[in-house]
Write a protein that holds these residues in place. Structure first.
Motif, PDB file in Angstrom:
ATOM      1  N   ASP A 167       0.652  -1.184  -0.064  1.00 51.31           N
ATOM      2  CA  ASP A 167      -0.101   0.061   0.120  1.00 51.31           C
ATOM      3  C   ASP A 167       0.905   1.339   0.122  1.00 51.31           C
ATOM      4  OD1 ASP A 167      -2.259  -1.388   0.070  1.00 51.31           O
ATOM      5  OD2 ASP A 167      -2.538  -1.291   2.062  1.00 51.31           O
ATOM      6  N   ALA A 171       0.684   4.003  -2.959  1.00 50.08           N
ATOM      7  CA  ALA A 171       0.207   5.315  -2.793  1.00 50.08           C
ATOM      8  C   ALA A 171       1.377   6.398  -3.231  1.00 50.08           C
ATOM      9  CB  ALA A 171      -0.254   5.525  -1.255  1.00 50.08           C
ATOM     10  N   SER A 175       0.363   9.194  -6.175  1.00 49.21           N
ATOM     11  CA  SER A 175       0.339  10.644  -5.836  1.00 49.21           C
ATOM     12  C   SER A 175       1.030  11.654  -6.673  1.00 49.21           C
ATOM     13  CB  SER A 175       1.120  10.542  -4.344  1.00 49.21           C
ATOM     14  OG  SER A 175       2.465  10.775  -4.564  1.00 49.21           O
TER      15      SER A 175
END
Length: 449
Positions: A167, A171, A175
């Motif tokens: 994760d 992420a 982003s």
């Protein structure tokens, strides 16, 4: 010696004269009726003569045309032979020199590309080149190992690859911002029972991005650099030992000096000597500053193990707000969680202090809490500002001890935060915000009472 232009002029004149003579002979021998025949004979003779006289020039121009077409197709293997004509031979020589130069340059570029590809393929940093369609165009060995266990990933779509990633890494890729993030190492991401990995197995990564145009298409370059290897635990332990020794020796000297200054001020107070008073004040101020300077490093070197207890978030946030103002953008956590309140407060003081020193207006610093359940139960705390953010170079070194961009900085604040958070089994990440400023995210696992 006549030039090529002079030879062509003379050749044309001779061919025309020869044609006129042939036409005149036909006309005198056959009369007026053969005038048209004479003209035809004259044109034929002029054409044949011009073709014969310009044959070498035509061959050389055709050879040059073929050679230039080969250049266009990136084929530099063709060389031209001389024709015995000085001007044509000079042109041929220049062409052959250009061809040899291009062959040499192409060989040099090819060898340099091989060397560069060898370096990139063996680099420990992850390198990915992606087109606008999110398709992987190029990936080095580290990227293939990280994303697909060493299997080739060129041609695959990034969303498909990202779906299988941890994760934290997912992420960071989604982003589209540069920053720092932490994740458990592939060897110790947690066991089947859900236990947390040891904090020494947490890897810190820096992600940076670039964009450029190639073949009229936008390409995105993603670089992932693992920072944990740059300053591993053994090196940190050595630094801490050195700091403890230096702090001990300095304290042994500073304490007597401070005591003697106080004694001297007491013994000479009746003299009312301003210069003497100034000397004692200066020594006292410098010893106090040195003691504070030593304490900052000693705090990093002598960080104790966390003493966990249930956190009173309301009380902690009130105390923090009295030191550094911030906006609370979420409700306080409701689930009980056991952490070291003193150490955790130091983390938030450092983060809020950095936010206020970033150039952001004081009323734009914010704190937000989020309780999460994946991958394990935990708490995420975000501290954000609207300041100038951090450059890619500063971000890549922000968590390393003794690195600071501030003139009076010690380089201990953020590394101390990292030490405290990882001692709790948590992780810290930092990213520049798209709208400006910095976002620091702290994840802490829940040990409920």
């Amino acid at each position: 010696m006549l030039s090529l232009q002079g030879k062509l002029v003379i050749a044309n004149m001779l061919s025309c004269l020869l044609g006129v003579l042939c036409g005149a002979l036909v006309w005198f021998s056959l009369g007026d009726a053969a005038l048209w025949l004479a003209l035809i004979v004259m044109l034929v003779v002029c054409y044949v003569g011009s073709r014969w006289l310009t044959k070498r020039l035509n061959e050389s121009l055709q050879a040059l045309e073929i050679g230039l077409l080969n250049f266009k197709d990136n084929d530099f293997s063709v060389s031209l032979h001389p024709y015995g004509e000085p001007q044509l031979d000079r042109l041929v020589s220049l062409y052959n020199q250009a061809s040899a130069k291009l062959r040499s340059e192409r060989q040099f570029i090819y060898q340099r590309e091989l060397m560069l590809d060898k370096v990139i393929q063996n680099s420990p940093n992850v390198m990915l080149l992606i087109d606008d369609a999110q398709r992987v165009v190029y990936a080095n060995g580290a990227a293939r190992h990280l994303f697909n266990h060493g299997v080739k990933i060129e041609g695959m779509l990034m969303p498909d690859l990202a779906s299988l990633l941890p994760d934290a890494l997912k992420a960071a890729l989604q982003s589209e911002q540069e920053g720092l993030f932490s994740m458990a190492s592939s060897d110790s991401a947690g066991d089947d029972s859900g236990n947390l990995a040891d904090s020494s197995d947490v890897e810190t990564w820096h992600i940076s991005r670039g964009r450029f145009t190639q073949n009229n298409q936008q390409h995105h370059l993603i670089l992932l650099k693992q920072l944990t290897k740059e300053l591993n635990r053994q090196e940190v332990a050595v630094w801490k030992k050195v700091i403890r020794i230096i702090s001990h020796e300095l304290n042994n000297s500073v304490a007597p000096i401070a005591s003697m200054v106080n004694s001297g001020k007491f013994l000479t107070q009746h003299l009312e000597n301003n210069k003497l008073q100034l000397i004692f004040d200066t020594i006292e101020n410098r010893t106090t500053h040195l003691s504070q300077f030593i304490s900052h490093y000693a705090q990093f070197a002598k960080l104790p193990q966390p003493q966990r207890e249930l956190i009173d978030w309301a009380n902690m946030t009130q105390q923090l707000a009295q030191q550094y103002a911030f906006k609370l953008l979420s409700p306080l956590p409701v689930k009980p969680i056991k952490l070291d309140a003193v150490q955790l407060e130091q983390v938030f003081i450092n983060l809020l202090k950095n936010a206020h020193e970033s150039g952001t207006p004081a009323d734009t610093v914010s704190v937000m809490f989020e309780e999460v359940t994946h991958p394990v139960n935990g708490l995420v705390v975000k501290v954000e500002d609207q300041g100038s953010g951090m450059s890619s170079e500063v971000l890549s070194q922000a968590l390393l001890p003794f690195y600071s961009t501030k003139q009076s900085g010690t380089g201990i604040g953020l590394p101390l935060c990292r030490e405290i958070i990882e001692a709790h089994g948590g992780r810290i990440s930092m990213q520049n915000r798209p709208e400006g400023g910095l976002s620091v995210k702290v994840w802490l696992p829940s040990l409920q009472g």
